[in-house]
Design a protein around this motif. Structure first.
Motif, short mmCIF file in Angstrom:
data_model
loop_
_atom_site.label_atom_id
_atom_site.label_comp_id
_atom_site.label_asym_id
_atom_site.label_seq_id
_atom_site.Cartn_x
_atom_site.Cartn_y
_atom_site.Cartn_z
N ARG A 69 10.66 16.42 1.97
CA ARG A 69 9.97 15.86 0.82
C ARG A 69 8.48 16.20 0.83
N CYS A 70 7.91 16.20 -0.35
CA CYS A 70 6.48 16.48 -0.53
C CYS A 70 5.78 15.17 -0.87
N HIS A 71 4.94 14.72 0.03
CA HIS A 71 4.28 13.44 -0.12
C HIS A 71 2.79 13.61 -0.38
N LEU A 72 2.27 12.87 -1.34
CA LEU A 72 0.86 12.91 -1.68
C LEU A 72 0.23 11.55 -1.39
N TYR A 73 -0.86 11.60 -0.65
CA TYR A 73 -1.58 10.39 -0.29
C TYR A 73 -3.07 10.65 -0.46
N ARG A 74 -3.82 9.59 -0.57
CA ARG A 74 -5.28 9.63 -0.51
C ARG A 74 -5.92 10.61 -1.50
N LEU A 75 -5.35 10.67 -2.72
CA LEU A 75 -6.06 11.38 -3.77
C LEU A 75 -7.26 10.51 -4.13
N ALA A 76 -8.43 11.00 -3.84
CA ALA A 76 -9.65 10.23 -4.08
C ALA A 76 -10.73 11.18 -4.57
N VAL A 77 -11.44 10.76 -5.57
CA VAL A 77 -12.57 11.51 -6.11
C VAL A 77 -13.77 10.57 -6.13
N HIS A 78 -14.91 11.11 -5.74
CA HIS A 78 -16.13 10.30 -5.72
C HIS A 78 -16.31 9.63 -7.08
N PRO A 79 -16.59 8.32 -7.12
CA PRO A 79 -16.70 7.61 -8.39
C PRO A 79 -17.68 8.25 -9.38
N GLY A 80 -18.75 8.84 -8.92
CA GLY A 80 -19.71 9.48 -9.81
C GLY A 80 -19.31 10.87 -10.27
N ARG A 81 -18.19 11.36 -9.77
CA ARG A 81 -17.74 12.73 -10.10
C ARG A 81 -16.38 12.75 -10.80
N ARG A 82 -15.88 11.61 -11.19
CA ARG A 82 -14.54 11.54 -11.79
C ARG A 82 -14.54 12.09 -13.22
N ARG A 83 -13.36 12.45 -13.66
CA ARG A 83 -13.12 12.97 -15.02
C ARG A 83 -13.80 14.31 -15.25
N ARG A 84 -13.85 15.11 -14.18
CA ARG A 84 -14.44 16.45 -14.27
C ARG A 84 -13.48 17.53 -13.76
N GLY A 85 -12.23 17.16 -13.52
CA GLY A 85 -11.24 18.14 -13.09
C GLY A 85 -11.06 18.26 -11.59
N ILE A 86 -11.77 17.46 -10.81
CA ILE A 86 -11.67 17.56 -9.36
C ILE A 86 -10.30 17.10 -8.87
N GLY A 87 -9.85 15.97 -9.37
CA GLY A 87 -8.52 15.48 -8.98
C GLY A 87 -7.43 16.47 -9.36
N GLY A 88 -7.54 17.03 -10.54
CA GLY A 88 -6.56 18.03 -10.99
C GLY A 88 -6.57 19.26 -10.10
N ALA A 89 -7.75 19.71 -9.70
CA ALA A 89 -7.85 20.88 -8.82
C ALA A 89 -7.23 20.57 -7.45
N LEU A 90 -7.45 19.37 -6.96
CA LEU A 90 -6.84 18.98 -5.68
C LEU A 90 -5.31 18.94 -5.79
#
Length: 141
Positions: A69-90
């Protein structure tokens, strides 16, 4: 986000990652300590994926694959950098890793109370699995 750098964490990054999670991650885990993260990186050096912008740590995700299985944990983006595509890139990097390893479906650990995360995961194409429940048992004190 042309200056965004996605890379696997190394042992040198671990203290910065632990400090980052205190600012950017929701909730804590029994494994959120130096020993736990060292074991992760030693066992699977590509599992902890970092996002850096101008040398600053701005995001993380753990993309663990156990051969089944493929497990994803600890997706976290700095609060001041959210909604800029960083989470999507990760997530894109994590999903590419899973496909390369033969994975077929990713699953994510997401706190029920974390509504912000629910929106991010849905935007990335993930849906809740309502008929499953996570069961846990601590193995140490």
């Amino acid at each position: 986000m042309t200056d965004l750098r996605i890379r696997a964490a190394t042992a040198v990054d671990l203290d910065a990652v632990l400090a980052f999670w205190k600012t950017a991650a929701e909730g804590t885990s029994i494994s959120d300590d130096r020993d736990g993260v060292e074991r992760l990186v030693a066992r699977d050096p590509e599992a902890l994926i970092l996002a850096e912008l101008d040398g600053e740590l701005v995001g993380t995700v753990i993309a663990g694959f156990d051969g089944w299985r493929c497990h994803l944990y600890r997706l976290a983006v700095h609060p001041g950098r959210r909604r800029r595509g960083i989470g999507g890139a990760l997530l894109e990097a994590a999903e590419e890793r899973f496909v390369r390893l033969g994975g077929r479906r990713g699953d994510a650990m997401v706190l029920e109370r974390n509504e912000i995360a629910h929106h991010a995961w849905r935007a990335a194409g993930y849906t809740p699995e309502e008929h499953w429940r996570r069961w846990v048992k601590p193995l140490t004190d």
